[in-house]
Write an enzyme that holds these catalytic residues in place. Structure first.
Site, PDB file in Angstrom:
ATOM      1  N   ALA A 145       0.832  -1.208   0.000  1.00  0.00           N
ATOM      2  CA  ALA A 145       0.000   0.000   0.000  1.00  0.00           C
ATOM      3  C   ALA A 145       0.863   1.254   0.000  1.00  0.00           C
ATOM      4  CB  ALA A 145      -0.933  -0.009   1.209  1.00  0.00           C
ATOM      5  N   THR A 173       3.504  -7.838   1.954  1.00  0.00           N
ATOM      6  CA  THR A 173       3.036  -7.967   0.578  1.00  0.00           C
ATOM      7  C   THR A 173       3.994  -8.810  -0.254  1.00  0.00           C
ATOM      8  OG1 THR A 173       2.052  -5.783   0.825  1.00  0.00           O
ATOM      9  CG2 THR A 173       2.223  -6.638  -1.409  1.00  0.00           C
ATOM     10  N   GLY A 177       1.211 -14.765  -1.688  1.00  0.00           N
ATOM     11  CA  GLY A 177       1.235 -15.633  -2.870  1.00  0.00           C
ATOM     12  C   GLY A 177       1.223 -14.849  -4.176  1.00  0.00           C
ATOM     13  N   ARG A 417     -11.741 -19.080   4.785  1.00  0.00           N
ATOM     14  CA  ARG A 417     -10.497 -19.318   5.514  1.00  0.00           C
ATOM     15  C   ARG A 417     -10.746 -19.566   7.008  1.00  0.00           C
ATOM     16  NH1 ARG A 417      -6.250 -15.053   2.788  1.00  0.00           N
ATOM     17  NH2 ARG A 417      -5.729 -16.442   1.074  1.00  0.00           N
ATOM     18  N   GLU A 560      -3.313  -2.841   5.203  1.00  0.00           N
ATOM     19  CA  GLU A 560      -3.729  -3.655   6.347  1.00  0.00           C
ATOM     20  C   GLU A 560      -3.925  -2.847   7.628  1.00  0.00           C
ATOM     21  OE1 GLU A 560      -1.308  -7.188   6.738  1.00  0.00           O
ATOM     22  OE2 GLU A 560      -2.444  -7.859   8.496  1.00  0.00           O
TER      23      GLU A 560
HETATM   24  P1  ADP Z   1       0.328  -3.420   3.423  1.00  0.00           P
HETATM   25  O1  ADP Z   1      -0.079  -4.710   2.801  1.00  0.00           O
HETATM   26  O2  ADP Z   1      -0.763  -2.766   4.161  1.00  0.00           O
HETATM   27  O3  ADP Z   1       1.052  -2.536   2.472  1.00  0.00           O
HETATM   28  P2  ADP Z   1       2.835  -4.432   4.368  1.00  0.00           P
HETATM   29  O4  ADP Z   1       3.070  -5.360   5.497  1.00  0.00           O
HETATM   30  O5  ADP Z   1       3.070  -4.944   2.994  1.00  0.00           O
HETATM   31  O6  ADP Z   1       1.383  -3.835   4.548  1.00  0.00           O
HETATM   32  O7  ADP Z   1       3.771  -3.139   4.523  1.00  0.00           O
HETATM   33  C1  ADP Z   1       3.810  -2.366   5.686  1.00  0.00           C
HETATM   34  C2  ADP Z   1       5.231  -1.801   5.805  1.00  0.00           C
HETATM   35  O8  ADP Z   1       5.257  -0.793   6.819  1.00  0.00           O
HETATM   36  C3  ADP Z   1       6.254  -2.843   6.204  1.00  0.00           C
HETATM   37  O9  ADP Z   1       7.312  -2.838   5.290  1.00  0.00           O
HETATM   38  C4  ADP Z   1       6.686  -2.411   7.592  1.00  0.00           C
HETATM   39  O10 ADP Z   1       8.018  -2.741   7.909  1.00  0.00           O
HETATM   40  C5  ADP Z   1       6.485  -0.902   7.525  1.00  0.00           C
HETATM   41  N1  ADP Z   1       6.365  -0.259   8.843  1.00  0.00           N
HETATM   42  C6  ADP Z   1       5.646  -0.697   9.906  1.00  0.00           C
HETATM   43  N2  ADP Z   1       5.787   0.148  10.942  1.00  0.00           N
HETATM   44  C7  ADP Z   1       6.613   1.158  10.521  1.00  0.00           C
HETATM   45  C8  ADP Z   1       7.158   2.316  11.136  1.00  0.00           C
HETATM   46  N3  ADP Z   1       6.911   2.614  12.406  1.00  0.00           N
HETATM   47  N4  ADP Z   1       7.964   3.117  10.402  1.00  0.00           N
HETATM   48  C9  ADP Z   1       8.259   2.816   9.117  1.00  0.00           C
HETATM   49  N5  ADP Z   1       7.804   1.716   8.495  1.00  0.00           N
HETATM   50  C10 ADP Z   1       6.987   0.895   9.181  1.00  0.00           C
END
Ligand code: ADP
Length: 594
Positions: A145, A173, A177, A417, A560
């Site tokens: 995202a 992400t 899959g 699921r 998410e």
């Molecule tokens: P989405 O599917 O919603 O994009 P992801 O898990 O793919 O979620 O990506 C969320 C990203 O945000 C991850 O790479 C995570 O490491 C990053 N993240 C989470 N908390 C922080 C934070 N405090 N500062 C910077 N990045 C963060």
């Protein structure tokens, strides 16, 4: 003659000197918990004084999206510090451990005394100066995202800074899959599939027990197909209609597959785009700590901690929160869970290390409103050792069954699921085997959705393979007569079977070819925490709301970290759709001040 002899002698002496100075290379392998036996192979080259001259990782079979960074960083550090005792790479500890073990194995194979090389060298990191940066839009999180939002904001004229706390992009992400549910309404293909945007809408709402916000769900499904086209315009490659399939828990064959394995194609595309523009600055190892607000309560930037522990203030016209979920934060998931009873540390997770719910904490500080935080999704598809999705031998729903430790089917493998996971918890040791035949793997060298072949998984001890069902049962440790009878019964409902077209005793309706074509394959799986569906309240422009139902100006969220889209149960294949659709919207809203 004398002259010739002395030349020969001189040459011989030179040769000896060269030989004495020659480097020596050693190879070693290691079993990593994720990749299984022989998951990592390295070559270590020592100079004649015993110092480390080079380390190369020749093979790493671990999850794509995890293994690349440690394979690059750890060898470089070993050479730089002349030590094999260096730090793990955050978010990739298992791969790091496998590299350490393989290096040690290489040196021990060569009879090298590793005592001196095991010495831990102090890495002095000088704290960089604190700094203040400016951008139109700051995005927190470089997952699906976040990067979609960053690119979309840039396309709408904004300068963007993305902060990512991990040493790499991708978040959860990149480990997914890769499938994206999308329907091109009224297209020939949709008609052939008996599908429509409305059917996708209805199944998403119904599959989440009608807890999803209808407007958000409509936004998701209406923009899904266009989201794929947008990634194509950015350069991403997708497989064609022939590869469209039903993801586990996806309920319908509408999942499109990227050409690259798992979620890697998105990040290959996004980072290439980011490299080409000078309007997006991506800062890795930079953790957002706080969202800044002005006197009116509007968001106006963030405070982050940089790689060296320095404070980075980023002033921006708007802030996009795309920090992902909290499946790796045991206390948060225990506190919020409204479905499972307990989600303590014994329940593994598919997620990356960074999924700790930082966004939840930062948004709580602004009195943001949260919806349906108790809705936490588990999958019945975790690796028994790590919880990871990798190692899953299945391709699509219609070609495989789940059997328990007695060799018996116990539920509808084409269902939701949450239902599939509840069914699995009720089985002995909450462990099941996915069983399929060589219709999916004609040679065993075909790739699963995570870039692994069935043969590799068998070699690594993560799956079993046999020519007959009786032999397969023996390898699985289940009752052979039960397994044979179970599959005979199941095959009756498959294509060409006497009960084709009927639902079976578990209510299953999605059937493909029968399981009757050896060699047969089976892989064990357990329940695993996958997706936190609750999160901050947004509207269809991704604007964030506070507890009083007011918009928090200049603050947007996507992915998410948001709630209210998937209800109690997210359809398989809807998460990546969510990241692209809402990431794009959040970026546009943030850039244009909607
Ligand atoms: P989405 O599917 O919603 O994009 P992801 O898990 O793919 O979620 O990506 C969320 C990203 O945000 C991850 O790479 C995570 O490491 C990053 N993240 C989470 N908390 C922080 C934070 N405090 N500062 C910077 N990045 C963060």
């Amino acid at each position: 003659m004398k002259k010739i002899l002395s030349v020969i002698l001189a040459l011989a002496l030179m040769m000896t000197a060269v030989l004495a100075m020659a480097d020596t290379s050693y190879t070693g392998t290691a079993d990593s918990q994720i990749g299984g036996v022989g998951a990592v192979t390295v070559t270590v080259t020592l100079a004649d004084d015993g110092s480390i001259k080079a380390v190369t990782v020749d093979e790493c079979k671990d999850t794509p999206g995890i293994c690349e960074l440690p394979c690059e960083k750890i060898p470089a550090q070993m050479v730089e510090l002349n030590s094999i005792n260096v730090d793990s790479v955050a978010g990739a500890t298992l791969t790091s451990d496998a590299i350490f073990a393989a290096v040690k194995n290489a040196l021990e194979n060569g009879g090298v005394d590793t005592t001196a090389l095991m010495e831990k060298k102090e890495v002095v990191v000088e704290k960089a100066a604190d700094e203040t940066l400016e951008a139109d839009v700051v995005v927190i999180g470089a997952g699906g995202a976040g990067l979609a939002a960053a690119i979309s904001a840039e396309q709408n004229g904004a300068s963007v800074i993305v902060v990512e706390k991990m040493p790499k992009v991708g978040g959860n992400t990149i480990l997914a899959g890769g499938a994206v549910n999308a329907v091109e309404d009224r297209s020939e293909f949709a008609v052939k599939q008996n599908d429509s945007v409305y059917w996708h809408y209805w199944q998403t709402l119904n599959g989440g027990d009608w807890q999803g916000d209808p407007e958000l769900v409509m936004t998701l499904v209406e923009n899904a197909y266009d989201a794929i086209q947008w990634t194509k315009e950015l350069g991403m490659e997708w497989l064609g209609e022939e590869a469209v399939f039903t993801v586990s828990g996806g309920l319908w064959p509408r999942a499109w597959k990227p050409a690259m394995v798992a979620g890697t194609g998105f990040f290959d595309t996004y980072t290439k785009y980011i490299d080409k523009t000078d309007k997006i600055d991506l800062m890795l190892n930079t953790k957002a700590e706080k969202i800044l607000t002005d006197d009116t309560g509007a968001a106006c930037g963030i405070i982050a901690t940089g790689e060296t522990g320095n404070t980075i203030t980023i002033n921006a016209k708007s802030v996009v929160v795309a920090t992902g979920g909290f499946a790796k934060n045991v206390s948060l998931r225990m506190a919020y869970d409204a479905i499972w009873g307990t989600l303590d540390e014994k329940v593994l997770s598919t997620n990356h290390e960074g999924a700790t719910g930082d966004g939840v904490k930062m948004l709580q500080a602004l009195q943001a409103d949260f919806v349906q935080m108790g809705n936490i999704q588990l999958l019945p598809l975790g690796d028994p050792k790590t919880g990871s999705l990798s190692g899953n031998i299945e391709h699509g729903v219609d070609s495989r069954i789940f059997v328990n430790k007695s060799g018996l089917r116990y539920g509808d493998e084409g269902g939701r699921r949450d239902d599939m996971t509840r069914d699995l918890f009720a089985q002995e040791d909450a462990l099941m085997w996915i069983v399929m035949d060589s219709d999916t793997y004609p040679t065993g060298d075909e790739l699963n959705n995570f870039g692994e072949t069935a043969n590799q998984l068998v070699e690594a001890g993560r799956a079993v393979k046999a020519d007959t069902l009786e032999e397969l049962a023996a390898l699985m440790g289940v009752d052979a007569a039960n397994l044979v009878a179970t599959i005979d019964e199941y095959n009756k409902y498959c294509i060409g079977g006497e009960l084709e077209g009927q639902a079976d005793q578990f209510g299953r309706t999605l059937f493909g070819q029968p399981i009757d074509n050896g060699p047969f394959y089976a892989g064990a799986r357990v329940p695993t925490v996958h997706h936190t569906m609750g999160g901050v309240r947004i509207d269809t422009l991704c604007r964030v709301y506070n507890e009083n139902g007011e918009i928090i100006e200049n603050l947007y969220a996507a992915g998410e970290v948001t709630g209210g889209i998937h209800g109690t149960n997210r359809l398989g294949g809807n998460a990546l759709t969510d990241t692209v659709v809402f990431g794009r919207i959040a970026g546009e809203s943030a850039a244009t001040g909607k």
